[in-house]
Structures are given as structure tokens and as C-alpha cells.
Design a protein around this motif. Structure first.
Motif, short mmCIF file in Angstrom:
data_model
loop_
_atom_site.label_atom_id
_atom_site.label_comp_id
_atom_site.label_asym_id
_atom_site.label_seq_id
_atom_site.Cartn_x
_atom_site.Cartn_y
_atom_site.Cartn_z
N SER A 158 0.83 -1.21 0.00
CA SER A 158 0.00 0.00 0.00
C SER A 158 0.87 1.27 0.00
N PHE A 159 1.95 1.28 0.75
CA PHE A 159 2.85 2.43 0.74
C PHE A 159 3.49 2.58 -0.64
N CYS A 160 3.95 1.47 -1.20
CA CYS A 160 4.59 1.50 -2.51
C CYS A 160 3.62 2.02 -3.58
N TRP A 161 2.37 1.61 -3.50
CA TRP A 161 1.35 2.06 -4.46
C TRP A 161 1.13 3.56 -4.36
N VAL A 186 3.31 5.81 -3.39
CA VAL A 186 4.49 6.45 -3.98
C VAL A 186 4.42 6.37 -5.51
N LEU A 187 4.03 5.22 -6.03
CA LEU A 187 3.91 5.05 -7.49
C LEU A 187 2.92 6.05 -8.08
N LYS A 188 1.77 6.21 -7.43
CA LYS A 188 0.77 7.17 -7.92
C LYS A 188 1.34 8.59 -7.91
N ALA A 189 2.09 8.94 -6.89
CA ALA A 189 2.70 10.27 -6.83
C ALA A 189 3.68 10.47 -7.98
N CYS A 190 4.41 9.43 -8.32
CA CYS A 190 5.37 9.52 -9.43
C CYS A 190 4.69 9.75 -10.77
N LEU A 191 3.52 9.22 -10.94
CA LEU A 191 2.83 9.31 -12.22
C LEU A 191 2.04 10.60 -12.40
N LEU A 231 6.60 -2.32 -7.73
CA LEU A 231 5.44 -2.11 -8.60
C LEU A 231 5.87 -1.33 -9.83
N PHE A 232 5.23 -1.60 -10.94
CA PHE A 232 5.49 -0.89 -12.18
C PHE A 232 4.16 -0.50 -12.80
#
Length: 138
Positions: A91-94, A96-101, A129-130
Motif C-alpha cells: 500500500s505504501f509502494c502504491w 508512492v507510485l501514484k505520486a510519481c505518475l 510495482l510498475f
């Protein structure tokens, strides 16, 4: 330290990869009693792919306005780490991924998180995650 990843998207001369390695943040994360007691160190690795063919001038000019705001992304990751408690790295990784996109420049992103202090007999345990934006035409 995580080895530099192989590009999960077709890369060519018009593609630039921007990355963060082992960004250390303190996160309230985990479900075990020893994890609930206090925040723990999490290492975040980020790979961002920018397709310079789409009018993005990153790398083509020396103007700071033409590149990704590293400070802003670092601040966003730190804010997410402080924002709430997470049961899982996924959930934390997700988040961060959303913030990157969110940046229009970014066409694809890979984020990994690693808890290096959980097990004495391993360098760390983590998740990766990718995500590529659907409008990509690689």
C-alpha cells in the motif's frame, strides 16, 4: 542496495530514465508487534521514464523548468511516509507510485520499497510495482 533495473519499457535515444536510489524514510508500517511500536526505516527506489518525443524538453535544455522537480518528488515521498500508518509495503509502494505518475513528463514508473531492518539474516524484504500510462505508444 538494489541493482539498477533493466528497463521494462522499450528505451531508445528519445527516452530518459530518472532515478532515486535508497531514499531512506521513516514509516509507520507493518502488522507485527515490533513494527507497531514505532516507525521503521524504509528504503525507496524510483525509476521514472520520460519520453522526450512528446514535447518534453528535459535533457534538451539547461532550463530547470524543463526537467522533473527532484525536490518535489522527494518531498512527496517523505510526506506520504508521514501521512499515515500503513499495514503493508504494497500500500505504501502504491501511494508512492501514484505520486510519481502525476507529472505529465513521466510516462512510466517503477517503485520498490525495502524494509532493511526486519530480519537479521537478510539485507531486506520488499515489494516492487510498475505502471505505464495507458496513452504510451512505445
Amino acid at each position: 542496495m538494489v541493482a539498477a533495473p533493466i528497463a521494462p519499457v522499450a528505451a531508445d535515444a528519445a527516452t530518459m530514465r530518472i532515478f532515486f536510489r535508497d531514499l531512506a524514510v521513516q514509516v509507520g508500517i507493518g502488522i507485527h508487534d515490533f513494527e507497531l511500536a514505532s516507525p521503521q526505516r524504509v528504503l525507496v527506489n524510483i525509476d521514472l521514464w520520460v519520453d522526450r518525443r512528446q514535447g518534453v524538453r528535459a535533457g534538451k535544455s539547461d532550463d530547470i523548468a524543463d526537467t522533473l522537480d527532484y525536490d518535489g518528488l522527494r518531498d512527496a515521498v517523505q510526506a506520504l511516509a508521514r501521512a499515515r500508518r500503513y499495514n503493508t509495503q504494497e500500500s505504501f509502494c502504491w501511494e508512492v507510485l501514484k505520486a510519481c505518475l502525476t507529472s505529465e513528463m513521466v510516462r512510466a514508473a517503477r517503485v520498490s520499497t525495502c524494509k532493511p531492518d526486519v530480519y537479521a539474516d537478510t539485507a531486506g524484504v520488499g515489494v516492487e510495482l510498475f505502471e505505464a500510462k495507458q496513452s504510451l505508444d512505445w
